[in-house]
Scaffold this motif. Structure first.
Motif, short mmCIF file in Angstrom:
data_model
loop_
_atom_site.label_atom_id
_atom_site.label_comp_id
_atom_site.label_asym_id
_atom_site.label_seq_id
_atom_site.Cartn_x
_atom_site.Cartn_y
_atom_site.Cartn_z
N ALA A 18 30.61 86.84 -69.55
CA ALA A 18 31.53 85.99 -68.78
C ALA A 18 30.77 85.14 -67.76
N SER A 19 29.80 85.74 -67.10
CA SER A 19 29.00 84.98 -66.12
C SER A 19 28.22 83.88 -66.80
N LEU A 20 27.62 84.20 -67.95
CA LEU A 20 26.85 83.20 -68.68
C LEU A 20 27.74 82.08 -69.19
N ALA A 21 28.96 82.44 -69.65
CA ALA A 21 29.90 81.43 -70.13
C ALA A 21 30.27 80.46 -69.01
N GLY A 22 30.45 80.99 -67.80
CA GLY A 22 30.76 80.13 -66.66
C GLY A 22 29.62 79.17 -66.35
N LEU A 23 28.41 79.69 -66.40
CA LEU A 23 27.24 78.83 -66.17
C LEU A 23 27.15 77.74 -67.24
N ALA A 24 27.37 78.11 -68.51
CA ALA A 24 27.28 77.14 -69.59
C ALA A 24 28.34 76.05 -69.45
N HIS A 25 29.55 76.44 -69.10
CA HIS A 25 30.64 75.47 -68.91
C HIS A 25 30.30 74.52 -67.76
N GLY A 26 29.82 75.08 -66.67
CA GLY A 26 29.45 74.24 -65.54
C GLY A 26 28.32 73.28 -65.87
N MET A 27 27.33 73.76 -66.64
CA MET A 27 26.21 72.90 -67.00
C MET A 27 26.65 71.78 -67.93
N ALA A 28 27.58 72.08 -68.85
CA ALA A 28 28.07 71.04 -69.76
C ALA A 28 28.77 69.93 -68.98
N GLY A 29 29.60 70.31 -68.01
CA GLY A 29 30.27 69.31 -67.19
C GLY A 29 29.29 68.52 -66.35
N LEU A 30 28.31 69.21 -65.81
CA LEU A 30 27.30 68.54 -65.00
C LEU A 30 26.51 67.53 -65.83
N ALA A 31 26.21 67.87 -67.08
CA ALA A 31 25.46 66.96 -67.95
C ALA A 31 26.25 65.67 -68.18
#
Length: 452
Positions: free
Chosen positions: A15-28
């Motif tokens: 769950a923590s990793l999924a949150g990081l991945a989602h945030g990184m995708a939006g940031l990109a």
């Protein structure tokens, strides 16, 4: 230190990793939008300078002065030097004016900034009127791979489209080969050699392999030198030096380089014989892809030094002629897929077939040449995986270890296609590299068969 609930593979960790991945995708996405907006603003600054100086008798000088002034203004806002800002403006103008389709693909999210920079860098060798054609062919390549991986293909494409042959341009560039020294601080200097890529790569490869031999055999050589009872003072001193050797690979390479140039033999070569010593026997190894028409004598296109940059066909032919273990690739006339490999001698048929198919590490984005990688059983041998080309691929040591010790998983589909699954369950498809030989009906170059 993570809590037990956050260990790799746990629901909390996922769950923590999924949150990081989602945030990184939006940031990109947000970052790309800002970068594209900046690119257009900087190109507009270049257009303003040209428009302002359009009516001036000394148009070129006036435009340069206006551009300097604009660069100073924008540089002060961004807190960078005016020269840095002027370089950014020039780069932006090139992208906006010479590569509009590339900018559109970036805006649409089909490619990223790294792809844009790779296209511009590779296309810099082409005259402006060919850059649009180059961009149209380059974008689909970029959509399928990472900037780092696609860069060699872009360089080869640009060389193919160039109106002058690669051999002609290489001959001119080779005339500028030289060795120069750049003094540095603290009693150090840089010795820089400009030479043909194949030679430079061969030198670096030999130094690396010799360095690895020095590092990997420190214990054995210390024991062989007589460490312990019964050895004389010279042997004991030498053994102590070897046993306490803690140099890094870069340091060992530099020392070997100096030894070979100044003395002709590595200082730690036990036999002291340049030709027969264990280090002296190590020879350079490079991996070159030579199209059939280049092997047959066509000098227009470049050949690919895998993992590095293009080399001239004449050098590639010399390397092929002197090699006793090179082979013909038989490919499907439509798909270009490698079907078979043959050679004059076949010491490791399956390994060499896989080297021809994979060309490099098959983890997404990695360009480590296959000759420097390990062969991995995609489905572990210990769990029943077969030693078969459909279950094998090349992985560099870093990604081989990652597959073994993390939750990343891979399975091989038909045609050498790999399907990687991340710890989050994301799927990354890794297509087999473009074959070294492909047949194109529209190709008007010589179709004379290579002298296999």
């Amino acid at each position: 230190m993570s809590s037990p609930a956050e260990t790799p593979g746990s629901d909390a960790f996922t769950a923590s990793l999924a949150g990081l991945a989602h945030g990184m995708a939006g940031l990109a996405q947000d970052s790309a939008a800002v970068q594209i907006r900046e690119m257009r603003l900087l190109a507009a600054a270049a257009a303003l300078a040209e428009k302002t100086a359009a009516g001036s008798p000394a148009r070129v000088r006036e435009q340069d002065m206006v551009l300097r002034s604009i660069s100073a203004e924008l540089g002060a806002i961004m807190r960078v030097a005016d020269r840095t800002m002027q370089r950014r403006i020039d780069e932006a103008r090139t992208i906006v004016e010479d590569y509009p389709t590339v900018l559109e693909a970036w805006e649409a999210g089909r490619i990223v900034r790294g792809h844009v920079l790779a296209i511009v860098a590779a296309g810099s060798v082409l005259p402006p009127d060919l850059r649009g054609q180059f961009a149209d062919a380059a974008i689909p390549k970029c959509e399928r791979d990472t900037p780092n991986r696609v860069r060699p293909a872009l360089e080869m494409l640009a060389q193919h489209l160039h109106p002058r042959s690669f051999s002609e341009r290489h001959e001119e560039a080779s005339a500028g080969r030289c060795v120069r020294i750049v003094p540095g601080g603290d009693g150090m200097s840089e010795l820089i050699a400009r030479m043909p890529t194949a030679i430079a790569e061969g030198i670096h490869d030999r130094l690396t392999r010799m360095g690895r031999a020095v590092i990997d055999t420190r214990g054995e050589r210390a024991a062989a030198a007589g460490l312990g009872v019964g050895c004389d003072d010279d042997d004991a001193s030498r053994a102590e030096i070897v046993a306490t050797d803690a140099r890094t690979m870069d340091q060992v390479r530099a020392d070997l380089f100096a030894d070979l140039l100044l003395a002709g033999t590595p200082a730690l070569d036990d036999t002291k014989d340049t030709s027969a010593g264990p280090l002296g026997k190590i020879r350079a190894r490079i991996q070159v892809v030579i199209p059939a028409h280049s092997l047959a004598g066509d000098d227009h296109d470049a050949c690919d030094l895998v993992g590095r940059s293009p080399i001239d066909p004449a050098t590639a032919r010399v390397l092929a002629a002197g090699n006793t273990q090179w082979e013909r690739l038989v490919t499907h006339p439509v798909t270009g897929a490698v079907l078979a490999v043959d050679s004059y001698r076949v010491p490791e048929k399956m390994r060499r077939y896989l080297q021809a198919r994979d060309q490099h590490c098959r983890f997404p984005g990695c360009r480590q040449a296959a000759v420097r990688c390990e062969i991995d059983h995609n489905h572990d041998r210990a769990l029943g995986g077969k030693t078969d080309c459909g279950n094998l691929c090349h992985l560099c040591q870093r990604h081989h270890s990652m597959k073994q010790f993390t939750c990343w998983r891979v399975r091989q589909l038909t045609g050498g296609v790999l399907e990687w699954t991340s710890p989050l369950g994301r799927i990354y498809r890794e297509d087999a590299p473009t074959p070294a030989v492909a047949f194109t009906p529209a190709d008007t170059r010589s179709t004379e068969a290579a002298p296999f």
